[in-house]
Design a protein around this motif. Structure first.
Motif, PDB file in Angstrom:
ATOM      1  N   LEU A   1      65.688  42.368   5.609  1.00 45.29           N
ATOM      2  CA  LEU A   1      65.494  43.319   6.704  1.00 45.29           C
ATOM      3  C   LEU A   1      64.148  43.104   7.376  1.00 45.29           C
ATOM      4  O   LEU A   1      63.984  43.381   8.553  1.00 45.29           O
ATOM      5  N   SER A   2      63.156  42.648   6.596  1.00 41.46           N
ATOM      6  CA  SER A   2      61.808  42.476   7.135  1.00 41.46           C
ATOM      7  C   SER A   2      61.081  41.382   6.376  1.00 41.46           C
ATOM      8  O   SER A   2      61.493  40.987   5.289  1.00 41.46           O
ATOM      9  N   HIS A   3      59.983  40.943   6.973  1.00 38.64           N
ATOM     10  CA  HIS A   3      59.120  39.963   6.316  1.00 38.64           C
ATOM     11  C   HIS A   3      58.311  40.660   5.229  1.00 38.64           C
ATOM     12  O   HIS A   3      58.213  41.880   5.186  1.00 38.64           O
ATOM     13  N   ALA A   4      57.686  39.863   4.376  1.00 38.13           N
ATOM     14  CA  ALA A   4      56.776  40.419   3.379  1.00 38.13           C
ATOM     15  C   ALA A   4      55.582  41.036   4.101  1.00 38.13           C
ATOM     16  O   ALA A   4      55.142  40.550   5.140  1.00 38.13           O
ATOM     17  N   ALA A   5      55.074  42.102   3.545  1.00 36.41           N
ATOM     18  CA  ALA A   5      53.960  42.808   4.170  1.00 36.41           C
ATOM     19  C   ALA A   5      52.636  42.119   3.893  1.00 36.41           C
ATOM     20  O   ALA A   5      52.454  41.450   2.878  1.00 36.41           O
ATOM     21  N   GLY A   6      51.717  42.299   4.820  1.00 35.12           N
ATOM     22  CA  GLY A   6      50.327  41.902   4.623  1.00 35.12           C
ATOM     23  C   GLY A   6      50.091  40.450   4.301  1.00 35.12           C
ATOM     24  O   GLY A   6      50.527  39.571   5.022  1.00 35.12           O
ATOM     25  N   ASN A   7      49.429  40.217   3.191  1.00 33.63           N
ATOM     26  CA  ASN A   7      49.000  38.865   2.835  1.00 33.63           C
ATOM     27  C   ASN A   7      49.861  38.222   1.764  1.00 33.63           C
ATOM     28  O   ASN A   7      49.406  37.359   1.036  1.00 33.63           O
ATOM     29  N   GLN A   8      51.104  38.650   1.649  1.00 39.39           N
ATOM     30  CA  GLN A   8      51.995  38.102   0.635  1.00 39.39           C
ATOM     31  C   GLN A   8      53.015  37.165   1.263  1.00 39.39           C
ATOM     32  O   GLN A   8      53.384  37.317   2.422  1.00 39.39           O
ATOM     33  N   GLY A   9      53.475  36.213   0.453  1.00 40.44           N
ATOM     34  CA  GLY A   9      54.542  35.336   0.884  1.00 40.44           C
ATOM     35  C   GLY A   9      55.880  36.016   0.704  1.00 40.44           C
ATOM     36  O   GLY A   9      55.982  37.053   0.048  1.00 40.44           O
ATOM     37  N   ASP A  10      56.923  35.421   1.260  1.00 42.40           N
ATOM     38  CA  ASP A  10      58.254  36.014   1.194  1.00 42.40           C
ATOM     39  C   ASP A  10      58.762  36.138  -0.242  1.00 42.40           C
ATOM     40  O   ASP A  10      59.210  37.188  -0.672  1.00 42.40           O
ATOM     41  N   ILE A  11      58.712  35.031  -0.982  1.00 38.88           N
ATOM     42  CA  ILE A  11      59.211  35.027  -2.366  1.00 38.88           C
ATOM     43  C   ILE A  11      58.175  34.325  -3.237  1.00 38.88           C
ATOM     44  O   ILE A  11      57.826  33.175  -2.987  1.00 38.88           O
ATOM     45  N   GLU A  12      57.678  35.016  -4.249  1.00 41.19           N
ATOM     46  CA  GLU A  12      56.705  34.452  -5.179  1.00 41.19           C
ATOM     47  C   GLU A  12      57.342  34.388  -6.560  1.00 41.19           C
ATOM     48  O   GLU A  12      57.619  35.412  -7.167  1.00 41.19           O
ATOM     49  N   LEU A  13      57.595  33.168  -7.023  1.00 40.97           N
ATOM     50  CA  LEU A  13      58.215  32.959  -8.325  1.00 40.97           C
ATOM     51  C   LEU A  13      57.130  32.691  -9.356  1.00 40.97           C
ATOM     52  O   LEU A  13      56.266  31.840  -9.148  1.00 40.97           O
ATOM     53  N   GLU A  14      57.196  33.418 -10.462  1.00 40.08           N
ATOM     54  CA  GLU A  14      56.185  33.288 -11.502  1.00 40.08           C
ATOM     55  C   GLU A  14      56.780  32.607 -12.729  1.00 40.08           C
ATOM     56  O   GLU A  14      57.735  33.080 -13.325  1.00 40.08           O
ATOM     57  N   TYR A  15      56.204  31.450 -13.059  1.00 37.30           N
ATOM     58  CA  TYR A  15      56.571  30.700 -14.252  1.00 37.30           C
ATOM     59  C   TYR A  15      55.410  30.774 -15.225  1.00 37.30           C
ATOM     60  O   TYR A  15      54.289  31.128 -14.831  1.00 37.30           O
ATOM     61  N   PRO A  16      55.609  30.437 -16.492  1.00 28.21           N
ATOM     62  CA  PRO A  16      54.508  30.500 -17.455  1.00 28.21           C
ATOM     63  C   PRO A  16      53.322  29.600 -17.094  1.00 28.21           C
ATOM     64  O   PRO A  16      52.184  29.945 -17.364  1.00 28.21           O
ATOM     65  N   ASP A  17      53.593  28.460 -16.448  1.00 27.30           N
ATOM     66  CA  ASP A  17      52.533  27.491 -16.180  1.00 27.30           C
ATOM     67  C   ASP A  17      52.176  27.326 -14.714  1.00 27.30           C
ATOM     68  O   ASP A  17      51.310  26.529 -14.363  1.00 27.30           O
ATOM     69  N   LYS A  18      52.855  28.052 -13.795  1.00 29.01           N
ATOM     70  CA  LYS A  18      52.558  27.920 -12.368  1.00 29.01           C
ATOM     71  C   LYS A  18      53.209  29.043 -11.586  1.00 29.01           C
ATOM     72  O   LYS A  18      54.019  29.798 -12.107  1.00 29.01           O
ATOM     73  N   LYS A  19      52.848  29.124 -10.313  1.00 27.18           N
ATOM     74  CA  LYS A  19      53.507  30.024  -9.368  1.00 27.18           C
ATOM     75  C   LYS A  19      54.056  29.175  -8.240  1.00 27.18           C
ATOM     76  O   LYS A  19      53.439  28.201  -7.822  1.00 27.18           O
ATOM     77  N   VAL A  20      55.237  29.570  -7.755  1.00 28.94           N
ATOM     78  CA  VAL A  20      55.869  28.879  -6.639  1.00 28.94           C
ATOM     79  C   VAL A  20      56.099  29.900  -5.535  1.00 28.94           C
ATOM     80  O   VAL A  20      56.681  30.958  -5.761  1.00 28.94           O
ATOM     81  N   LEU A  21      55.605  29.572  -4.360  1.00 32.57           N
ATOM     82  CA  LEU A  21      55.768  30.431  -3.190  1.00 32.57           C
ATOM     83  C   LEU A  21      56.821  29.807  -2.285  1.00 32.57           C
ATOM     84  O   LEU A  21      56.716  28.634  -1.927  1.00 32.57           O
ATOM     85  N   LEU A  22      57.839  30.581  -1.937  1.00 32.98           N
ATOM     86  CA  LEU A  22      58.879  30.124  -1.016  1.00 32.98           C
ATOM     87  C   LEU A  22      58.692  30.840   0.310  1.00 32.98           C
ATOM     88  O   LEU A  22      58.636  32.072   0.355  1.00 32.98           O
TER      89      LEU A  22
END
Length: 140
Positions: free
Chosen positions: A21-42
């Motif tokens: 319905l909308s974009h992510a607010a403020g200073n965040q990316g649309d989708i932030e995936l959290e893994y034990p050893d890294k983060k992936v931003l889509l």
């Protein structure tokens, strides 16, 4: 197999059919995936290649920078669209050599960020071929 918390990963509002319905607010990316050893931003866009530089370049760089500064683990961003502007892709690659500052915490910075850009068709092919960011031990 790693388990992701999908609701925690989405920084945008979805409707009842799970469509954005909308974009992510403020200073965040649309989708932030959290893994034990890294983060992936889509980061995804429906903008055509002629409007991506004006509409997507700065936000994707800012979101990736902020996420990288706020986390001690590696951050990898993936930008995807129906088509990719060559200049946008080149600028994203160049960001791996640039010192960048957090947009709200200017006293904190990161030395280079990783942003990869793919068309939706390229991503679909990689997914269907089970291509990952891990090296295949048979090819080493």
């Amino acid at each position: 197999m790693e388990i992701l918390n999908v609701r925690k990963s989405l920084n945008l509002t979805l409707d009842g059919d799970l469509l954005p319905l909308s974009h992510a607010a403020g200073n965040q990316g649309d989708i932030e995936l959290e893994y034990p050893d890294k983060k992936v931003l889509l980061e995804a866009t429906l903008m055509d290649s002629s409007t991506q530089k004006r509409g997507e370049l700065e936000p994707v760089i800012r979101h990736t920078t902020n996420l990288a500064v706020e986390n001690s683990c590696p951050v990898q961003s993936i930008f995807f669209a129906n088509e990719i502007d060559n200049n946008v892709s080149n600028i994203f690659r160049a960001m791996s050599y640039v010192q960048l500052h957090h947009s709200r915490k200017n006293y904190r910075s990161v030395s280079g960020i990783n942003i990869f850009s793919f068309t939706i068709e390229e991503l679909s092919k990689m997914i269907s071929k089970n291509i990952t960011d891990k090296k295949n031990s048979k090819n080493n």
